[in-house]
Design an enzyme around this catalytic site. Structure first.
Site, short mmCIF file in Angstrom:
data_model
loop_
_atom_site.label_atom_id
_atom_site.label_comp_id
_atom_site.label_asym_id
_atom_site.label_seq_id
_atom_site.Cartn_x
_atom_site.Cartn_y
_atom_site.Cartn_z
N ASN A 75 -49.73 88.01 -76.57
CA ASN A 75 -50.70 88.55 -75.62
C ASN A 75 -51.01 90.01 -75.97
O ASN A 75 -50.14 90.76 -76.42
CB ASN A 75 -50.23 88.39 -74.17
CG ASN A 75 -48.86 88.97 -73.88
OD1 ASN A 75 -48.00 89.00 -74.74
ND2 ASN A 75 -48.65 89.40 -72.65
N GLU A 124 -52.84 93.15 -74.15
CA GLU A 124 -53.41 93.65 -72.89
C GLU A 124 -54.34 94.83 -73.13
O GLU A 124 -54.44 95.37 -74.24
CB GLU A 124 -52.27 94.02 -71.94
CG GLU A 124 -51.42 92.81 -71.60
CD GLU A 124 -50.38 93.05 -70.54
OE1 GLU A 124 -50.05 94.23 -70.27
OE2 GLU A 124 -49.88 92.05 -69.98
N GLU A 166 -51.81 82.39 -76.37
CA GLU A 166 -52.32 81.10 -76.86
C GLU A 166 -53.72 81.26 -77.44
O GLU A 166 -54.03 80.73 -78.51
CB GLU A 166 -52.39 80.08 -75.71
CG GLU A 166 -51.07 79.77 -75.04
CD GLU A 166 -50.79 80.66 -73.84
OE1 GLU A 166 -51.01 81.89 -73.93
OE2 GLU A 166 -50.34 80.13 -72.80
N1 THU Z 1 -50.36 85.46 -70.48
C1 THU Z 1 -50.40 84.78 -71.67
O1 THU Z 1 -50.31 85.39 -72.74
N2 THU Z 1 -50.53 83.45 -71.63
C2 THU Z 1 -50.65 82.70 -70.50
O2 THU Z 1 -50.86 81.52 -70.57
C3 THU Z 1 -50.51 83.34 -69.19
C4 THU Z 1 -50.46 84.82 -69.18
C5 THU Z 1 -50.23 86.92 -70.50
C6 THU Z 1 -51.44 87.68 -70.03
C7 THU Z 1 -50.85 88.98 -69.58
O3 THU Z 1 -50.74 89.84 -70.69
C8 THU Z 1 -49.45 88.63 -69.11
O4 THU Z 1 -49.18 87.34 -69.64
C9 THU Z 1 -49.30 88.60 -67.61
O5 THU Z 1 -50.24 87.79 -67.01
#
Ligand code: THU
Length: 128
Positions: free
Chosen positions: A42, A44, A55
């Site tokens: 992820n 941000e 994903e």
């Molecule tokens: N996040 C993911 O990477 N995948 C998911 O399926 C759900 C949420 C991340 C997004 C954000 O950086 C953190 O988790 C908290 O929501």
């Protein structure tokens, strides 16, 4: 590549997460129809809506490099529980999932559950 190896790749990919706002790291690893491996984390942003999930990072890397379909995708979160993909990622997965697609919903200790696309997103949207 074995399923448990793919889970290990997702756990390693989680180390690259850029998550200074939620402090919740997620890692993903997928095998495409050619058995090529792609990983993602992820990423941000201070404008929160610009965040990309692990994903989708992995899927967009794969598609942008010529993958046509995804056969297996492993995902692991910063939680002791099995990692479940968000709704947006499920929709993106459904666009590129192979007929026999499997999601490896993993825990940080390497244990995982297998989910099909139908289990993840039943009665899904298709344009036509
Ligand atoms: N996040 C993911 O990477 N995948 C998911 O399926 C759900 C949420 C991340 C997004 C954000 O950086 C953190 O988790 C908290 O929501």
């Amino acid at each position: 590549m074995q399923d448990n190896e793919l889970v290990k790749q997702a756990i390693a990919a989680r180390e690259q997460a850029y998550a200074p706002y939620s402090r919740f790291r997620v890692g993903a690893a997928l095998l495409d129809d050619r058995n090529n491996l792609f990983t993602g984390c992820n990423i941000e942003n201070s404008s929160y809506g610009a965040t990309c999930c692990a994903e989708r990072t992995a899927i967009f890397k794969a598609i942008s490099e010529g993958a046509k379909q995804i056969k297996t995708l492993a995902v692991v979160c910063d939680s002791d529980d099995y990692c479940r993909p968000c709704g947006i990622c499920r929709q993106v997965m459904s666009e590129f999932s192979a007929e026999d697609f499997r999601l490896l919903s993993a825990r940080p200790d390497g244990e995982y559950e297998i989910l099909t696309m139908e289990q993840l997103l039943p009665a899904s949207f298709h344009l036509e």
